[in-house]
Write a protein that holds these residues in place. Structure first.
Motif, PDB file in Angstrom:
ATOM      1  N   ASP A 203      48.477  37.956   3.708  1.00 21.79           N
ATOM      2  CA  ASP A 203      47.406  37.460   4.562  1.00 21.79           C
ATOM      3  C   ASP A 203      48.027  36.823   5.804  1.00 21.79           C
ATOM      4  N   CYS A 204      47.826  37.456   6.965  1.00 22.93           N
ATOM      5  CA  CYS A 204      48.420  36.906   8.192  1.00 22.93           C
ATOM      6  C   CYS A 204      47.859  35.523   8.521  1.00 22.93           C
ATOM      7  N   ALA A 205      46.591  35.299   8.198  1.00 25.16           N
ATOM      8  CA  ALA A 205      46.012  33.982   8.457  1.00 25.16           C
ATOM      9  C   ALA A 205      46.750  32.905   7.672  1.00 25.16           C
ATOM     10  N   GLY A 206      47.254  33.253   6.497  1.00 25.36           N
ATOM     11  CA  GLY A 206      48.029  32.297   5.720  1.00 25.36           C
ATOM     12  C   GLY A 206      49.305  31.885   6.420  1.00 25.36           C
ATOM     13  N   LEU A 207      49.924  32.820   7.153  1.00 20.50           N
ATOM     14  CA  LEU A 207      51.116  32.480   7.928  1.00 20.50           C
ATOM     15  C   LEU A 207      50.776  31.476   9.020  1.00 20.50           C
ATOM     16  N   VAL A 208      49.634  31.709   9.685  1.00 20.17           N
ATOM     17  CA  VAL A 208      49.215  30.797  10.750  1.00 20.17           C
ATOM     18  C   VAL A 208      48.896  29.416  10.172  1.00 20.17           C
ATOM     19  N   GLU A 209      48.268  29.391   9.009  1.00 20.12           N
ATOM     20  CA  GLU A 209      47.991  28.105   8.354  1.00 20.12           C
ATOM     21  C   GLU A 209      49.281  27.332   8.114  1.00 20.12           C
ATOM     22  N   ARG A 210      50.327  28.032   7.698  1.00 16.81           N
ATOM     23  CA  ARG A 210      51.600  27.370   7.396  1.00 16.81           C
ATOM     24  C   ARG A 210      52.272  26.821   8.645  1.00 16.81           C
ATOM     25  N   LEU A 211      51.856  27.304   9.812  1.00 15.86           N
ATOM     26  CA  LEU A 211      52.331  26.713  11.068  1.00 15.86           C
ATOM     27  C   LEU A 211      51.605  25.410  11.377  1.00 15.86           C
ATOM     28  N   GLY A 212      50.494  25.164  10.671  1.00 17.04           N
ATOM     29  CA  GLY A 212      49.670  24.000  10.959  1.00 17.04           C
ATOM     30  C   GLY A 212      48.589  24.270  11.986  1.00 17.04           C
ATOM     31  N   GLU A 213      48.405  25.550  12.348  1.00 18.63           N
ATOM     32  CA  GLU A 213      47.369  25.925  13.312  1.00 18.63           C
ATOM     33  C   GLU A 213      46.034  26.131  12.592  1.00 18.63           C
ATOM     34  N   PRO A 214      44.908  25.863  13.276  1.00 19.86           N
ATOM     35  CA  PRO A 214      43.609  26.034  12.630  1.00 19.86           C
ATOM     36  C   PRO A 214      43.234  27.498  12.446  1.00 19.86           C
ATOM     37  N   VAL A 215      42.559  27.783  11.349  1.00 22.13           N
ATOM     38  CA  VAL A 215      41.990  29.103  11.060  1.00 22.13           C
ATOM     39  C   VAL A 215      40.504  28.898  10.817  1.00 22.13           C
ATOM     40  N   VAL A 216      39.660  29.709  11.461  1.00 17.68           N
ATOM     41  CA  VAL A 216      38.216  29.565  11.286  1.00 17.68           C
ATOM     42  C   VAL A 216      37.643  30.818  10.634  1.00 17.68           C
ATOM     43  N   VAL A 217      36.460  30.655  10.055  1.00 20.06           N
ATOM     44  CA  VAL A 217      35.792  31.726   9.317  1.00 20.06           C
ATOM     45  C   VAL A 217      34.525  32.148  10.046  1.00 20.06           C
ATOM     46  N   VAL A 218      34.310  33.451  10.143  1.00 25.26           N
ATOM     47  CA  VAL A 218      33.027  34.003  10.596  1.00 25.26           C
ATOM     48  C   VAL A 218      32.456  34.811   9.445  1.00 25.26           C
ATOM     49  N   PRO A 219      31.140  35.082   9.453  1.00 24.69           N
ATOM     50  CA  PRO A 219      30.557  35.827   8.334  1.00 24.69           C
ATOM     51  C   PRO A 219      31.159  37.217   8.181  1.00 24.69           C
ATOM     52  N   GLY A 220      31.507  37.566   6.951  1.00 20.15           N
ATOM     53  CA  GLY A 220      31.958  38.909   6.641  1.00 20.15           C
ATOM     54  C   GLY A 220      30.780  39.802   6.305  1.00 20.15           C
ATOM     55  N   HIS A 221      31.060  40.949   5.704  1.00 16.42           N
ATOM     56  CA  HIS A 221      29.999  41.898   5.368  1.00 16.42           C
ATOM     57  C   HIS A 221      30.326  42.552   4.033  1.00 16.42           C
ATOM     58  N   GLU A 222      29.293  42.784   3.241  1.00 18.26           N
ATOM     59  CA  GLU A 222      29.507  43.343   1.901  1.00 18.26           C
ATOM     60  C   GLU A 222      30.103  44.752   1.950  1.00 18.26           C
ATOM     61  N   GLU A 223      29.931  45.468   3.061  1.00 16.62           N
ATOM     62  CA  GLU A 223      30.483  46.813   3.155  1.00 16.62           C
ATOM     63  C   GLU A 223      31.945  46.828   3.604  1.00 16.62           C
ATOM     64  N   ALA A 224      32.499  45.661   3.871  1.00 15.83           N
ATOM     65  CA  ALA A 224      33.910  45.567   4.249  1.00 15.83           C
ATOM     66  C   ALA A 224      34.792  45.357   3.022  1.00 15.83           C
ATOM     67  N   PHE A 225      34.351  45.833   1.863  1.00 18.55           N
ATOM     68  CA  PHE A 225      35.129  45.643   0.636  1.00 18.55           C
ATOM     69  C   PHE A 225      36.396  46.502   0.670  1.00 18.55           C
ATOM     70  N   LYS A 226      37.339  46.122  -0.171  1.00 15.53           N
ATOM     71  CA  LYS A 226      38.636  46.784  -0.214  1.00 15.53           C
ATOM     72  C   LYS A 226      38.635  47.885  -1.272  1.00 15.53           C
ATOM     73  N   VAL A 227      39.050  49.075  -0.897  1.00 15.79           N
ATOM     74  CA  VAL A 227      39.148  50.190  -1.836  1.00 15.79           C
ATOM     75  C   VAL A 227      40.486  50.071  -2.557  1.00 15.79           C
ATOM     76  N   THR A 228      40.410  49.628  -3.802  1.00  9.84           N
ATOM     77  CA  THR A 228      41.619  49.345  -4.568  1.00  9.84           C
ATOM     78  C   THR A 228      41.690  50.170  -5.853  1.00  9.84           C
ATOM     79  N   ARG A 229      40.542  50.343  -6.504  1.00 10.97           N
ATOM     80  CA  ARG A 229      40.492  51.041  -7.790  1.00 10.97           C
ATOM     81  C   ARG A 229      39.560  52.245  -7.687  1.00 10.97           C
ATOM     82  N   PRO A 230      39.653  53.177  -8.659  1.00  8.89           N
ATOM     83  CA  PRO A 230      38.807  54.376  -8.602  1.00  8.89           C
ATOM     84  C   PRO A 230      37.318  54.075  -8.442  1.00  8.89           C
ATOM     85  N   LEU A 231      36.820  52.996  -9.064  1.00 12.81           N
ATOM     86  CA  LEU A 231      35.403  52.668  -8.934  1.00 12.81           C
ATOM     87  C   LEU A 231      35.046  52.321  -7.491  1.00 12.81           C
TER      88      LEU A 231
END
Length: 249
Positions: A203-231
């Motif tokens: 997670d690149c945002a995790g690298l930025v967090e470790r610098l002490g820089e702020p990370v903000v959240v915007v709304p995601g979307h249910e269709e942006a799911f990760k294709v990981t398993r056959p299902l």
């Protein structure tokens, strides 16, 4: 005399060098197909759908770089969008860094997007870019959790049940998606300051967090799911079918 220097451009880096072993044997995950089209092609199109994105850098498996270049050569994209393919590294963090190395100097905002999230809507992409342009050094799209989450400890015996040690407050938790957006200088500084160890950062945002820089959240979307398993492939095919029926996608 006014300063009329050009507005910094936005680029998307897509690390696609992973093998995707949880999908089973076969081609690298990004080259598996959805509705007959490789997942990677869907992901590139998703980034190019944003009017703000003028460059997409695909970080390919080193032994498949030529085939990925061939795959993307005739891809029909908006005239404003250029696609570049570079070979990846040993882990995700190294692959992202190699993608960053390929960016021209006039790129000011960088998106880092999982090839395995091929169906992210353009509104989500644009929301991330807008938040970076408004001054956030790092932005992640995310969704509230539907399930209760338990923190567990090691099993008391090999193969035995794991004890629950805590139940985090669900209302404060988010499931993070991509594309994650960054001020280019901040992301470069994070990659230079924090070395990849073991599997590297997921997670690149995790690298930025470790610098002490702020990370903000915007709304995601249910269709942006990760294709990981056959299902997930089945679900992605269903989303594409609905889009074709409703929008002629």
């Amino acid at each position: 005399m006014t300063d009329e220097s050009p507005t910094p451009r936005t680029a998307a880096v897509i690390p696609a060098a992973g093998r995707g072993v949880r999908l089973g044997p076969g081609a690298p995950k990004a080259l598996r197909t959805l509705n007959g089209t490789p997942i990677l092609v869907h992901a590139v199109r998703a980034m190019a759908a944003s009017n703000a994105v003028s460059l997409v850098v695909v970080v390919a498996p080193p032994d498949d770089t030529t085939s990925v270049k061939t795959l993307l050569t005739d891809l029909v994209l908006p005239d404003r969008t250029e696609v570049v393919v570079v070979p990846g590294g040993e882990n995700r963090q190294e692959s992202v860094r190699l993608g960053l190395d390929a960016l021209p100097e006039d790129i000011g905002t960088v998106l880092v997007h999982d090839a395995a999230r091929p169906l992210v809507p353009v509104d989500t992409v644009d929301a991330v870019i807008e938040a970076v342009r408004e001054g956030a050094p790092a932005v992640v799209p995310a969704l509230p959790l539907a399930d209760t989450v338990k923190e567990v400890g090691p099993a008391l015996r090999e193969g035995g049940p794991q004890p629950v040690v805590a139940t985090p407050e669900r209302a404060r938790l988010r499931a993070v998606q991509t594309p994650q957006g960054f001020d280019r200088a901040t992301l470069l500084r994070a990659h230079r300051a924090i070395a990849a160890e073991g599997e590297g950062a997921t997670d690149c945002a995790g690298l930025v967090e470790r610098l002490g820089e702020p990370v903000v959240v915007v709304p995601g979307h249910e269709e942006a799911f990760k294709v990981t398993r056959p299902l997930d492939l089945v679900l992605a095919e269903a989303v594409l079918a609905r889009r074709r029926a409703n929008d002629g996608f």
